[in-house]
Design an enzyme around this catalytic site. Structure first.
Site, PDB file in Angstrom:
ATOM      1  N   ASP A 266      28.103 159.783  39.253  1.00 35.45           N
ATOM      2  CA  ASP A 266      28.093 158.614  38.536  1.00 35.45           C
ATOM      3  C   ASP A 266      28.900 157.766  39.457  1.00 35.45           C
ATOM      4  O   ASP A 266      29.859 157.726  39.908  1.00 35.45           O
ATOM      5  CB  ASP A 266      28.585 158.654  37.045  1.00 35.45           C
TER       6      ASP A 266
ATOM      7  N   ASP B 248      20.608 157.385  34.593  1.00 36.97           N
ATOM      8  CA  ASP B 248      20.607 156.767  33.366  1.00 36.97           C
ATOM      9  C   ASP B 248      20.197 155.784  33.055  1.00 36.97           C
ATOM     10  O   ASP B 248      19.907 155.430  31.917  1.00 36.97           O
ATOM     11  CB  ASP B 248      22.281 156.689  33.092  1.00 36.97           C
TER      12      ASP B 248
END
Length: 203
Positions: A146, A180
């Site tokens: 991330d 995401d």
């Protein structure tokens, strides 16, 4: 070119973008390293997580395996549904939305399935691709990369605010990745345009 083939081509392009960014982050930054992009509002902040979107996760080794297996089953289901709605010539917006969700799910399962085997860890070092000593984990035990962080508001609750008075808060706190974002956009489009996408069901 058929709708399904065009959808597959789009998914491949989205996956390539997602993986290029993740591999660059993994091989150029150490964990928790930052790159300011737009003041204090948009920061590239490298973290890894064992689980779901926006840094959520299931605890333990078996939680990781179960989550990875669930993702694989979900991807198969989404792929079947995408093929089905393409054959039925569903609205292009719905096909795009499902394609985005599929690409996002696939992007994160690639991390979970393979990153542990092809990278060493990023603690106190920049990770290497295909290191001599092997990766940091085994199949299905990789961590999801991330990097997108948008701390739009960083401050403290007023002292009179119930429960959290005076406490520090950050909005938006979760760190996430491009995959995401695909999932979020796909789901949002379906919710916003469900009446248009599912005309027969509403009738």
């Amino acid at each position: 070119m058929s709708l399904f083939k065009r959808s597959v081509a789009l998914i491949v392009l989205l996956l390539v973008l997602d993986q290029i960014v993740k591999i660059w982050i993994k091989t150029n930054l150490m964990l928790s390293e930052d790159i300011p992009v737009f003041g204090d509002w948009f920061i590239i902040h490298f973290i890894e997580n064992n689980g779901m979107a926006f840094g959520m996760e299931l605890e333990g080794k078996w939680g990781k395996v179960l989550l990875s297996l669930f993702r694989i089953v979900a991807i198969c289901g989404i792929g079947w549904y995408l093929n089905d709605i393409c054959k039925k010539k569903a609205p292009k917006g719905l096909i795009l939305s499902i394609g985005l969700i599929f690409a996002g799910a696939m992007g994160n399962i690639i991390d979970s399935a393979f990153y542990g085997m092809i990278f060493n860890d990023s603690y106190y070092q920049v990770a290497s691709f295909l290191p001599e000593g092997g990766g940091y984990s085994s199949f299905l035990h990789g961590k999801v990369v991330d990097m997108l962080y948008f701390p739009l508001i960083d401050g403290n609750f007023p002292s009179w605010f119930p429960i959290w008075g005076g406490e520090h808060f950050v909005f938006f706190r979760p760190v996430f990745n491009i995959a995401d974002s695909y999932i979020t956009i796909g789901v949002a489009l379906i919710l916003l345009f469900q009446r248009k996408y599912f005309i027969k069901e509403h009738e």
